[in-house]
Write a protein that holds these residues in place. Structure first.
Motif, PDB file in Angstrom:
ATOM      1  N   GLU A  41       0.813  -1.223   0.000  1.00 30.14           N
ATOM      2  CA  GLU A  41       0.000   0.000   0.000  1.00 30.14           C
ATOM      3  C   GLU A  41       0.848   1.275   0.000  1.00 30.14           C
ATOM      4  O   GLU A  41       0.322   2.365  -0.237  1.00 30.14           O
ATOM      5  CB  GLU A  41      -0.950  -0.017   1.201  1.00 30.14           C
ATOM      6  CG  GLU A  41      -0.353   0.297   2.557  1.00 30.14           C
ATOM      7  CD  GLU A  41       0.519  -0.825   3.147  1.00 30.14           C
ATOM      8  OE1 GLU A  41       0.603  -1.919   2.551  1.00 30.14           O
ATOM      9  OE2 GLU A  41       1.121  -0.585   4.205  1.00 30.14           O
ATOM     10  N   HIS A  89      -7.027   5.198   2.108  1.00 33.55           N
ATOM     11  CA  HIS A  89      -5.682   5.031   2.662  1.00 33.55           C
ATOM     12  C   HIS A  89      -4.863   6.264   2.304  1.00 33.55           C
ATOM     13  O   HIS A  89      -5.405   7.266   1.826  1.00 33.55           O
ATOM     14  CB  HIS A  89      -5.037   3.730   2.148  1.00 33.55           C
ATOM     15  CG  HIS A  89      -3.956   3.220   3.050  1.00 33.55           C
ATOM     16  ND1 HIS A  89      -2.638   3.458   2.817  1.00 33.55           N
ATOM     17  CD2 HIS A  89      -4.009   2.528   4.205  1.00 33.55           C
ATOM     18  CE1 HIS A  89      -1.899   2.936   3.789  1.00 33.55           C
ATOM     19  NE2 HIS A  89      -2.725   2.360   4.655  1.00 33.55           N
ATOM     20  N   TYR A 132     -11.558   2.251   8.357  1.00 35.61           N
ATOM     21  CA  TYR A 132     -10.237   2.850   8.520  1.00 35.61           C
ATOM     22  C   TYR A 132     -10.233   4.119   7.673  1.00 35.61           C
ATOM     23  O   TYR A 132     -10.702   4.109   6.520  1.00 35.61           O
ATOM     24  CB  TYR A 132      -9.191   1.869   8.025  1.00 35.61           C
ATOM     25  CG  TYR A 132      -7.794   2.407   7.787  1.00 35.61           C
ATOM     26  CD1 TYR A 132      -7.526   3.277   6.721  1.00 35.61           C
ATOM     27  CD2 TYR A 132      -6.736   2.038   8.586  1.00 35.61           C
ATOM     28  CE1 TYR A 132      -6.244   3.766   6.490  1.00 35.61           C
ATOM     29  CE2 TYR A 132      -5.446   2.517   8.361  1.00 35.61           C
ATOM     30  CZ  TYR A 132      -5.221   3.386   7.305  1.00 35.61           C
ATOM     31  OH  TYR A 132      -3.953   3.858   7.070  1.00 35.61           O
ATOM     32  N   PHE A 194      -2.505   8.050  10.603  1.00 34.15           N
ATOM     33  CA  PHE A 194      -1.819   7.991  11.865  1.00 34.15           C
ATOM     34  C   PHE A 194      -1.225   9.383  12.106  1.00 34.15           C
ATOM     35  O   PHE A 194      -1.197  10.231  11.221  1.00 34.15           O
ATOM     36  CB  PHE A 194      -0.712   6.922  11.846  1.00 34.15           C
ATOM     37  CG  PHE A 194       0.362   7.106  10.783  1.00 34.15           C
ATOM     38  CD1 PHE A 194       0.279   6.423   9.576  1.00 34.15           C
ATOM     39  CD2 PHE A 194       1.445   7.947  11.006  1.00 34.15           C
ATOM     40  CE1 PHE A 194       1.279   6.573   8.616  1.00 34.15           C
ATOM     41  CE2 PHE A 194       2.430   8.089  10.045  1.00 34.15           C
ATOM     42  CZ  PHE A 194       2.360   7.394   8.842  1.00 34.15           C
ATOM     43  N   GLY A 230       1.897   4.437  14.206  1.00 36.31           N
ATOM     44  CA  GLY A 230       1.823   2.982  14.287  1.00 36.31           C
ATOM     45  C   GLY A 230       2.761   2.449  15.357  1.00 36.31           C
ATOM     46  O   GLY A 230       2.395   1.586  16.149  1.00 36.31           O
ATOM     47  N   TRP A 280       0.408  -4.967   4.382  1.00 40.11           N
ATOM     48  CA  TRP A 280      -1.010  -4.658   4.640  1.00 40.11           C
ATOM     49  C   TRP A 280      -1.777  -4.725   3.325  1.00 40.11           C
ATOM     50  O   TRP A 280      -2.775  -5.419   3.187  1.00 40.11           O
ATOM     51  CB  TRP A 280      -1.158  -3.285   5.275  1.00 40.11           C
ATOM     52  CG  TRP A 280      -0.460  -3.147   6.596  1.00 40.11           C
ATOM     53  CD1 TRP A 280       0.754  -2.575   6.842  1.00 40.11           C
ATOM     54  CD2 TRP A 280      -0.927  -3.612   7.881  1.00 40.11           C
ATOM     55  NE1 TRP A 280       1.085  -2.666   8.188  1.00 40.11           N
ATOM     56  CE2 TRP A 280       0.052  -3.287   8.834  1.00 40.11           C
ATOM     57  CE3 TRP A 280      -2.084  -4.265   8.308  1.00 40.11           C
ATOM     58  CZ2 TRP A 280      -0.089  -3.596  10.195  1.00 40.11           C
ATOM     59  CZ3 TRP A 280      -2.227  -4.582   9.654  1.00 40.11           C
ATOM     60  CH2 TRP A 280      -1.241  -4.238  10.574  1.00 40.11           C
TER      61      TRP A 280
HETATM   62  O1  FHN Z   1       1.142   3.531   7.051  1.00 45.51           O
HETATM   63  C1  FHN Z   1       0.103   2.724   7.555  1.00 45.51           C
HETATM   64  C2  FHN Z   1       0.170   1.341   6.967  1.00 45.51           C
HETATM   65  O2  FHN Z   1       0.059   1.389   5.566  1.00 45.51           O
HETATM   66  C3  FHN Z   1      -0.977   0.497   7.551  1.00 45.51           C
HETATM   67  O3  FHN Z   1      -2.234   1.074   7.196  1.00 45.51           O
HETATM   68  C4  FHN Z   1      -0.812   0.443   9.073  1.00 45.51           C
HETATM   69  C5  FHN Z   1      -1.931  -0.371   9.685  1.00 45.51           C
HETATM   70  O4  FHN Z   1      -2.004  -0.098  11.059  1.00 45.51           O
HETATM   71  N1  FHN Z   1      -0.852   1.817   9.625  1.00 45.51           N
HETATM   72  C6  FHN Z   1       0.162   2.698   9.095  1.00 45.51           C
HETATM   73  C7  FHN Z   1       1.532   2.328   9.620  1.00 45.51           C
HETATM   74  O5  FHN Z   1       1.524   2.447  11.028  1.00 45.51           O
END
Ligand code: FHN
Length: 434
Positions: A41, A89, A132, A194, A230, A280
């Motif tokens: 992703e 996303h 999400y 995030f 994250g 992911w």
């Molecule tokens: O950058 C995103 C990643 O692509 C994915 O979605 C994760 C899932 O928790 N969250 C971020 C990285 O911490």
């Protein structure tokens, strides 16, 4: 924040998260344009793809085999009780029919509102549903990562000289969250992602966002990433409800050694999000799928520490969950059909971790997950006293150790379940002493 307000917040959070702590096991779904290049992703950022290069995926996107009813059946059969889909996303592509941008699935060849179909299908299977939503947006012209950089608030003087641009983006972001909370029925989870550096909390106008969220969907639960990245998902948590507290912490790819607590050491709800392979989003070259045994061990570990597991799948460009993922989910489901009682509604046993595995506990029932093969008879009688007045089983009888339900399936694992007295028992110490 006054204690009384804090305590009412904690009471509300406790009420909101009851189903979450009961259900324990969910499906995370990362899906979008990035499934076409099939290199994860972050492909746009990692490979510094130009707007034109990435636009080609938008023009091509037409997931003809997308059938969320199949996804929902697979999740349910795996023993999952809820699911969270990426509505947007970091690449900014919207899987829902937003009015705030043309960069959305309903404008692609598919013409479909992928989020709405997901929500309808999973609700029909009786699963709770969550979305999400990425706070970052590499597509939006007023987001500082537009085009080249991957982190907002880069020291770009031009950008800093025009703070109105980020304000424009925040208006857009808040507007889309409002759309999702207004136009798609009751949502059970909003999963923001995030924050980091100075871009956290009020940089997102988090208080305003949370107040809007709570007013539109009072029962929805929210993760902690309006203030956490994250890496920080499992550690940063604040109880300040008026700002940007979430309802649960979100450790990523790890299971915290001893669960998650707030600043005063009070246990808080948490959910470890973990990939099935190492990506992911769909990544065709990543064949490193975890085994069902590994997934079950992670699920047991989470629950033994009062946590949830959100296990990720990354559907491909045609809209199908990879076969390797489905194989693991099917095997996990077989174990869950026999041992779900030791997961659903369970939590930590407040006992020292035994050397042979882990405990989970539900009221007066104790479940011993025996993970080490070389285990002699397990002396549980002594535990009765160790857990105070609570008896090990509701009918007042002793702990029972049932034979491994199917040791041949996990030759090096035996999962014992204290629920069937037809096997050998251990007398409680006071009875043995008479
Ligand atoms: O950058 C995103 C990643 O692509 C994915 O979605 C994760 C899932 O928790 N969250 C971020 C990285 O911490």
């Amino acid at each position: 924040m006054s204690i009384s307000a804090d305590s009412s917040y904690l009471e509300q959070r406790t009420e909101r998260t009851k189903w979450f702590l009961r259900d324990r096991f969910g499906m995370f779904i990362h899906w979008g344009l990035y499934a076409i290049p099939a290199r994860g992703e972050w492909v746009r950022s990692f490979e510094r793809l130009s707007v034109e290069d990435y636009q080609a995926y938008y023009e091509e996107f037409n997931p003809e085999r997308y059938d969320p009813k199949e996804w929902a059946k697979a999740a349910k059969a795996a023993g999952m009780k809820y699911a969270v889909l990426t509505a947007k996303h970091h690449d900014g592509f919207c899987l829902f029919d937003t009015k705030l941008t043309d960069y959305k699935s309903t404008n692609t060849k598919s013409g479909r509102d992928l989020v709405r179909e997901f929500l309808d299908a999973f609700r029909a299977e009786g699963l709770k549903v969550g979305l999400y939503y990425s706070l970052l947006d590499w597509h939006h012209p007023d987001y500082p990562a537009y085009g080249d950089s991957i982190h907002p608030m880069r020291d770009s003087e031009a950008y800093k000289r025009d703070p109105a641009r980020f304000t424009n983006y925040l208006d857009y972001m808040h507007g889309q969250v409002r759309e999702l909370l207004t136009d798609y029925g009751k949502l059970d989870i909003m999963w923001f992602d995030f924050s980091y550096g100075e871009v956290k909390g009020e940089a997102w106008r988090a208080t305003e966002l949370m107040e809007m969220l709570r007013s539109l969907q009072p029962d929805i639960i929210v993760d902690n990433r309006l203030e956490a990245s994250g890496e920080e998902g499992g550690s940063i948590y604040t109880r300040n409800p008026s700002l940007y507290s979430g309802d649960f912490a979100s450790p990523e790819q790890i299971i915290p050694p001893s669960g998650v607590t707030d600043e005063e050491g009070n246990p808080i709800p948490w959910e470890a999000c973990i990939t099935l392979n190492n990506n992911w989003g769909y990544c065709a070259s990543d064949r490193a799928y975890k085994t069902a045994k590994t997934v079950i061990r992670k699920l047991v570990e989470c629950v033994s520490k009062n946590g949830n597991l959100l296990l990720n799948v990354g559907p491909d460009a045609r809209g199908e969950i990879p076969r390797e993922s489905l194989n693991v989910l099917e095997e996990v489901g077989e174990w869950m059909r026999r041992n779900g009682d030791s997961i659903y509604g369970c939590g930590a046993a407040d006992l020292p971790k035994p050397e042979w595995g882990r405990y989970t506990r539900k009221g007066d029932k104790l479940y011993a997950h025996v993970l080490e093969e070389s285990v002699g008879p397990i002396n549980l009688a002594g535990l009765a006293g160790r857990i105070g007045q609570a008896r090990l089983l509701a009918d007042g009888s002793e702990a029972y150790v049932s034979r491994p339900w199917n040791a041949t399936l996990y030759p090096d694992d035996a999962f014992f379940n204290f629920a069937r007295p037809e096997h050998y028992t251990y007398p409680l110490p006071d009875e043995r002493d008479t």
